[in-house]
Design a protein around this motif. Sequence first.
Motif, PDB file in Angstrom:
ATOM      1  N   ALA A 132     -50.613 -47.715  -2.961  1.00  0.00           N
ATOM      2  CA  ALA A 132     -50.506 -46.241  -2.711  1.00  0.00           C
ATOM      3  C   ALA A 132     -51.503 -45.452  -3.450  1.00  0.00           C
ATOM      4  O   ALA A 132     -52.248 -44.691  -2.834  1.00  0.00           O
ATOM      5  CB  ALA A 132     -49.165 -45.570  -2.929  1.00  0.00           C
ATOM      6  N   ILE A 133     -51.692 -45.885  -4.792  1.00  0.00           N
ATOM      7  CA  ILE A 133     -52.945 -45.068  -5.568  1.00  0.00           C
ATOM      8  C   ILE A 133     -54.115 -45.369  -5.305  1.00  0.00           C
ATOM      9  O   ILE A 133     -54.944 -44.691  -5.645  1.00  0.00           O
ATOM     10  CB  ILE A 133     -52.328 -45.296  -7.136  1.00  0.00           C
ATOM     11  N   ALA A 134     -54.175 -46.343  -4.558  1.00  0.00           N
ATOM     12  CA  ALA A 134     -55.778 -46.621  -4.088  1.00  0.00           C
ATOM     13  C   ALA A 134     -56.242 -46.085  -2.710  1.00  0.00           C
ATOM     14  O   ALA A 134     -57.249 -46.306  -2.126  1.00  0.00           O
ATOM     15  CB  ALA A 134     -55.970 -48.048  -3.756  1.00  0.00           C
ATOM     16  N   SER A 135     -55.315 -45.097  -2.596  1.00  0.00           N
ATOM     17  CA  SER A 135     -55.527 -44.408  -1.255  1.00  0.00           C
ATOM     18  C   SER A 135     -56.416 -43.001  -1.272  1.00  0.00           C
ATOM     19  O   SER A 135     -56.399 -42.703  -2.326  1.00  0.00           O
ATOM     20  CB  SER A 135     -54.175 -44.007  -0.369  1.00  0.00           C
ATOM     21  N   ASP A 136     -56.844 -42.754   0.010  1.00  0.00           N
ATOM     22  CA  ASP A 136     -57.547 -41.419   0.120  1.00  0.00           C
ATOM     23  C   ASP A 136     -56.908 -40.090  -0.536  1.00  0.00           C
ATOM     24  O   ASP A 136     -57.461 -39.424  -1.145  1.00  0.00           O
ATOM     25  CB  ASP A 136     -58.098 -41.177   1.340  1.00  0.00           C
ATOM     26  N   GLU A 137     -55.476 -40.240  -0.323  1.00  0.00           N
ATOM     27  CA  GLU A 137     -54.608 -39.187  -0.731  1.00  0.00           C
ATOM     28  C   GLU A 137     -54.878 -38.777  -2.391  1.00  0.00           C
ATOM     29  O   GLU A 137     -54.954 -37.876  -2.810  1.00  0.00           O
ATOM     30  CB  GLU A 137     -53.303 -39.663  -0.408  1.00  0.00           C
ATOM     31  N   PHE A 138     -54.802 -40.044  -3.145  1.00  0.00           N
ATOM     32  CA  PHE A 138     -54.840 -40.148  -4.378  1.00  0.00           C
ATOM     33  C   PHE A 138     -56.193 -39.594  -4.932  1.00  0.00           C
ATOM     34  O   PHE A 138     -56.673 -39.086  -5.815  1.00  0.00           O
ATOM     35  CB  PHE A 138     -54.497 -41.152  -5.235  1.00  0.00           C
ATOM     36  N   LEU A 139     -57.386 -40.406  -4.238  1.00  0.00           N
ATOM     37  CA  LEU A 139     -58.908 -39.806  -4.601  1.00  0.00           C
ATOM     38  C   LEU A 139     -59.011 -38.550  -4.284  1.00  0.00           C
ATOM     39  O   LEU A 139     -59.838 -37.761  -5.297  1.00  0.00           O
ATOM     40  CB  LEU A 139     -59.749 -40.757  -3.629  1.00  0.00           C
ATOM     41  N   ASN A 140     -58.638 -37.956  -3.400  1.00  0.00           N
ATOM     42  CA  ASN A 140     -58.766 -36.376  -3.167  1.00  0.00           C
ATOM     43  C   ASN A 140     -57.649 -35.448  -3.899  1.00  0.00           C
ATOM     44  O   ASN A 140     -57.732 -34.070  -3.671  1.00  0.00           O
ATOM     45  CB  ASN A 140     -58.802 -36.246  -1.566  1.00  0.00           C
ATOM     46  N   SER A 141     -56.641 -35.948  -4.558  1.00  0.00           N
ATOM     47  CA  SER A 141     -55.720 -35.119  -4.971  1.00  0.00           C
ATOM     48  C   SER A 141     -56.128 -34.430  -6.382  1.00  0.00           C
ATOM     49  O   SER A 141     -57.009 -34.868  -7.065  1.00  0.00           O
ATOM     50  CB  SER A 141     -54.630 -35.912  -5.762  1.00  0.00           C
ATOM     51  N   ASP A 142     -55.872 -33.009  -6.374  1.00  0.00           N
ATOM     52  CA  ASP A 142     -56.122 -32.325  -7.397  1.00  0.00           C
ATOM     53  C   ASP A 142     -54.900 -32.439  -8.692  1.00  0.00           C
ATOM     54  O   ASP A 142     -55.296 -31.845  -9.881  1.00  0.00           O
ATOM     55  CB  ASP A 142     -55.994 -30.509  -7.077  1.00  0.00           C
ATOM     56  N   ASP A 143     -53.994 -33.199  -8.487  1.00  0.00           N
ATOM     57  CA  ASP A 143     -52.688 -33.552  -9.599  1.00  0.00           C
ATOM     58  C   ASP A 143     -52.445 -34.838  -9.247  1.00  0.00           C
ATOM     59  O   ASP A 143     -51.061 -35.193  -8.759  1.00  0.00           O
ATOM     60  CB  ASP A 143     -51.813 -32.309  -9.259  1.00  0.00           C
ATOM     61  N   ARG A 144     -53.183 -35.849  -9.648  1.00  0.00           N
ATOM     62  CA  ARG A 144     -52.938 -37.374  -9.416  1.00  0.00           C
ATOM     63  C   ARG A 144     -51.694 -37.711 -10.140  1.00  0.00           C
ATOM     64  O   ARG A 144     -50.717 -38.345  -9.784  1.00  0.00           O
ATOM     65  CB  ARG A 144     -54.353 -38.149  -9.772  1.00  0.00           C
ATOM     66  N   GLU A 145     -51.552 -37.165 -11.554  1.00  0.00           N
ATOM     67  CA  GLU A 145     -50.355 -37.380 -12.242  1.00  0.00           C
ATOM     68  C   GLU A 145     -49.141 -37.117 -11.665  1.00  0.00           C
ATOM     69  O   GLU A 145     -48.152 -37.735 -11.847  1.00  0.00           O
ATOM     70  CB  GLU A 145     -50.490 -36.995 -13.871  1.00  0.00           C
ATOM     71  N   GLY A 146     -49.052 -35.828 -11.492  1.00  0.00           N
ATOM     72  CA  GLY A 146     -48.037 -35.425 -10.549  1.00  0.00           C
ATOM     73  C   GLY A 146     -47.595 -36.095  -9.493  1.00  0.00           C
ATOM     74  O   GLY A 146     -46.453 -36.448  -9.078  1.00  0.00           O
ATOM     75  N   ASP A 147     -48.535 -36.362  -8.434  1.00  0.00           N
ATOM     76  CA  ASP A 147     -48.460 -37.311  -7.287  1.00  0.00           C
ATOM     77  C   ASP A 147     -47.822 -38.507  -7.621  1.00  0.00           C
ATOM     78  O   ASP A 147     -47.131 -38.899  -6.865  1.00  0.00           O
ATOM     79  CB  ASP A 147     -49.650 -37.119  -6.361  1.00  0.00           C
ATOM     80  N   PHE A 148     -48.429 -39.044  -8.668  1.00  0.00           N
ATOM     81  CA  PHE A 148     -47.677 -40.328  -8.805  1.00  0.00           C
ATOM     82  C   PHE A 148     -46.347 -40.305  -9.616  1.00  0.00           C
ATOM     83  O   PHE A 148     -45.232 -41.193  -9.262  1.00  0.00           O
ATOM     84  CB  PHE A 148     -48.736 -41.074 -10.364  1.00  0.00           C
ATOM     85  N   ARG A 149     -45.966 -39.283 -10.172  1.00  0.00           N
ATOM     86  CA  ARG A 149     -44.707 -39.177 -10.855  1.00  0.00           C
ATOM     87  C   ARG A 149     -43.668 -39.119  -9.641  1.00  0.00           C
ATOM     88  O   ARG A 149     -42.617 -39.604  -9.604  1.00  0.00           O
ATOM     89  CB  ARG A 149     -44.315 -38.036 -11.564  1.00  0.00           C
ATOM     90  N   ARG A 150     -44.155 -38.122  -8.518  1.00  0.00           N
ATOM     91  CA  ARG A 150     -43.221 -37.988  -7.540  1.00  0.00           C
ATOM     92  C   ARG A 150     -43.224 -39.144  -6.442  1.00  0.00           C
ATOM     93  O   ARG A 150     -42.083 -39.598  -6.134  1.00  0.00           O
ATOM     94  CB  ARG A 150     -43.799 -36.809  -6.554  1.00  0.00           C
TER      95      ARG A 150
END
Length: 206
Positions: free
Chosen positions: A181-199
């Motif tokens: 999941a963290i290797a996806s474009d969603e995380f590449l383009n995220s403005d808040d990777r840490e928050g997205d990962f916690r969720r």
Amino acid sequence: MSSNYPIMLRLEGKKVVFVGGGKVAERKISGLLCTGARVVMVSPETTEELQGLFHAGKIEWVQRQFSKGDLQGAFMVFAATNDKALNQLVKDSSDACQLVMMVDDPEESDFHLPAIFQRGRLSIAVSTGGASPTLARKIREQLEQGFDERYEEYLDFLFEKRKWIIKEVADTALKSKLLTAIASDEFLNSDDREGDFRRLYQERTF
């Protein structure tokens, strides 16, 4: 035709000898400065740029003609002069366990350098097997446009999160899903990777 074997080498603390102090040596030495290698240049004369690196303590300079003993303890050797006979002498003076590159004879060299670029932890190398360094550079330039500055912070994020996942997540299936999941474009383009990962971790929404 035998194929080359691509590899990423750790050169920190290893002795790398350059015979020659011209522009070719200058370019290749510049590419090694960030590796932590012990760079030793053997040449009666050298460029202003390399003199500057010597005076700054970044390289060693043996200011004389080459002798066989200069290769003692070297892991990697560059025969980088404009004298074909001297470059061949450097190759002939090396031990079987030493990697030697002759800048004027790729076919007789043990290795050649690809066209590379880096974005932080990301390294991309392009090789044409010595057929056309010009084409390799062209392809590298095309790839640079696709892998922009975002990848520097993104790779740092991936590095830290991978360590955390491997250490903290016991479930093998969950571990695999998180790493994917963290290797996806969603995380590449995220403005808040840490928050997205916690969720992602808390909600398990894959």
